[in-house]
Design an enzyme around this catalytic site. Sequence first.
Site, mmCIF file in Angstrom:
data_model
loop_
_atom_site.group_PDB
_atom_site.id
_atom_site.type_symbol
_atom_site.label_atom_id
_atom_site.label_comp_id
_atom_site.label_asym_id
_atom_site.label_seq_id
_atom_site.Cartn_x
_atom_site.Cartn_y
_atom_site.Cartn_z
ATOM 1 N N GLU A 158 30.440 41.970 44.218
ATOM 2 C CA GLU A 158 31.759 42.507 43.891
ATOM 3 C C GLU A 158 31.967 42.476 42.379
ATOM 4 O O GLU A 158 32.281 41.415 41.822
ATOM 5 C CB GLU A 158 32.861 41.677 44.560
ATOM 6 C CG GLU A 158 32.932 41.816 46.060
ATOM 7 C CD GLU A 158 34.284 41.367 46.593
ATOM 8 O OE1 GLU A 158 34.929 42.152 47.279
ATOM 9 O OE2 GLU A 158 34.691 40.231 46.296
ATOM 10 N N HIS B 195 34.390 33.784 45.834
ATOM 11 C CA HIS B 195 35.125 34.985 45.431
ATOM 12 C C HIS B 195 35.626 34.815 44.004
ATOM 13 O O HIS B 195 36.016 33.719 43.595
ATOM 14 C CB HIS B 195 36.296 35.236 46.387
ATOM 15 C CG HIS B 195 36.881 36.604 46.240
ATOM 16 N ND1 HIS B 195 37.734 36.941 45.215
ATOM 17 C CD2 HIS B 195 36.718 37.735 46.985
ATOM 18 C CE1 HIS B 195 38.075 38.214 45.334
ATOM 19 N NE2 HIS B 195 37.467 38.717 46.389
#
Length: 256
Positions: free
Chosen positions: A169, A97
Amino acid sequence: MRHPVVMGNWKLNGSKEMVVELLNGLNAELEGVTGVDVAVAPPALFVDLAERTLTEAGSAIILGAQNTDLNNSGAFTGDMSPAMLKEFGATHIIIGHSERREYHNESDEFVAKKFAFLKENGLTPVLCIGESEAQNEAGETVAVCARQIDAVINTQGVDALNGAIIAYEPIWAIGTGKAATAEDAQRIHAQIRAHIAEKSEEVAKNVVIQYGGSVKPENAAAYFAQPDIDGALVGGAALDAKSFAAIAKAAAEAKA
């Protein structure tokens, strides 16, 4: 045929009361919903309570986690291992992430090692990739995503992506309220899939690629209508049962 996966990343949010209320609310909202896998990744301290809550409810919701270490035991203060996560029923583990890449200086190579260790331990890596706003404006989006994926492919082979999940993302869209348009997201997803197809068309055809970045009930259907968007990694909206369930339902309807 790819099966949509909608996963909630709770990040550093929650309490004992919130875990029980949110999961019970989700179970109620998702009753009778099929055609989509729904997963949640609570903070590490709440994985145990989440497992007990889901088990008591006989829930089909998949339990995940937000990170893992590269070791199953040893002198690694503050870390948690795949073996520990497995013991508590967590199967889908977020790695790479952007918040961990930035705040914890996790390199592509380090993330790739986590990917390999999760696979070795029989868990599902959810590999996050994505570009910064500056990289986006410089037209480097696909190159950045390819580099992050290649860290896995070049060390483990393209077949390592089988059974894994990729979550695209764009960093500039995470928690900002800005979101890539469905058309822009589809274009990037298609290019990511094409990059993988250069190594294996079969792997590319079957790998689930989620979109993440300010996904909400209001825009979810537009994303899921795109052929190369196979679900979502959801942040803020995953903390509300009705909102998160609405996103999951949109995926089930779009991919039916």
